[in-house]
Design a protein around this motif. Structure first.
Motif, short mmCIF file in Angstrom:
data_model
loop_
_atom_site.label_atom_id
_atom_site.label_comp_id
_atom_site.label_asym_id
_atom_site.label_seq_id
_atom_site.Cartn_x
_atom_site.Cartn_y
_atom_site.Cartn_z
N GLY A 169 0.79 -1.23 0.00
CA GLY A 169 0.00 0.00 0.00
C GLY A 169 0.81 1.28 0.00
O GLY A 169 0.28 2.36 -0.13
N GLY A 173 -0.54 3.52 3.32
CA GLY A 173 -1.64 3.23 2.41
C GLY A 173 -1.82 4.25 1.31
O GLY A 173 -2.88 4.33 0.69
N ASN A 186 -3.01 2.81 -2.12
CA ASN A 186 -4.27 2.06 -2.18
C ASN A 186 -5.32 2.87 -2.93
O ASN A 186 -5.33 4.10 -2.85
CB ASN A 186 -4.78 1.73 -0.78
CG ASN A 186 -3.89 0.73 -0.06
OD1 ASN A 186 -3.20 -0.07 -0.69
ND2 ASN A 186 -3.91 0.78 1.25
N PRO A 239 -5.75 8.02 2.83
CA PRO A 239 -6.00 7.45 4.16
C PRO A 239 -5.94 8.50 5.27
O PRO A 239 -5.31 9.54 5.13
CB PRO A 239 -4.86 6.45 4.32
CG PRO A 239 -3.76 6.99 3.46
CD PRO A 239 -4.44 7.65 2.29
#
Length: 168
Positions: free
Chosen positions: A98, A122, A125, A130
């Motif tokens: 990620g 992340g 992702n 995030p």
């Protein structure tokens, strides 16, 4: 090119992470002066990304360790009154699992500046950037002995809510 997950936004940073003082942020929750008796206060700000530039290690290629993002955001209180800005950089530290970035962000506010730093995980992702938590590492003026943390949540594209838990 991958979407940038910069804070402030804190980033990342973010961000950041970054943060206004209670006298300016009229709708912010303030639990006391940060300089009184080991003071503690919580400040809520909205950051809107104003400018962002990416410096990829592999232009036109896949994300790579060492990619850098430089950004600036405008900070407002919850009523929409502009109260400051952030500026910072995020460096990609990993692209597996990620992805992750390490960000350093300065929040310029009436009364001084706050420095915030930390990791954002992340970032590669799919979906909105995030949430993250970063540490307040210091400041100037009213924030000269500041410590605490900043929590950031994406609330719309290019917009984050920063909850600053400010301690002195």
């Amino acid at each position: 090119m991958r979407p940038i997950r910069a804070a402030c936004l804190g980033m990342a940073t973010a961000l950041v992470t970054l943060l206004a003082c209670a006298p300016v942020a009229a709708s912010a929750t303030d639990t006391g002066s940060a300089h009184d008796k080991g003071g503690h206060r919580v400040i809520t700000l909205i950051g809107r990304l104003a400018q962002q530039t990416r410096f990829p290690v592999n232009p036109g290629g896949a994300p790579a360790q060492g990619d850098r993002t430089v950004f600036r955001s405008v900070l407002s209180d919850e009523d929409g009154n502009e109260v400051g800005e952030t500026g910072g950089t995020c460096d990609t530290t990993r692209v597996d699992n990620g992805g992750a970035e390490m960000c350093v962000v300065t929040y310029s506010l009436p009364g001084g500046q706050l420095e915030v730093q930390g990791m954002v995980f992340g970032i590669l992702n799919p979906g909105p950037p995030p949430s993250f938590d970063n540490g307040i590492t210091g400041g100037t003026g009213e924030y000269d002995r500041a410590r605490g943390s900043v929590h950031a949540d994406t609330i719309a594209p290019g917009t984050r809510r920063f909850t600053i838990d400010l301690k002195n």
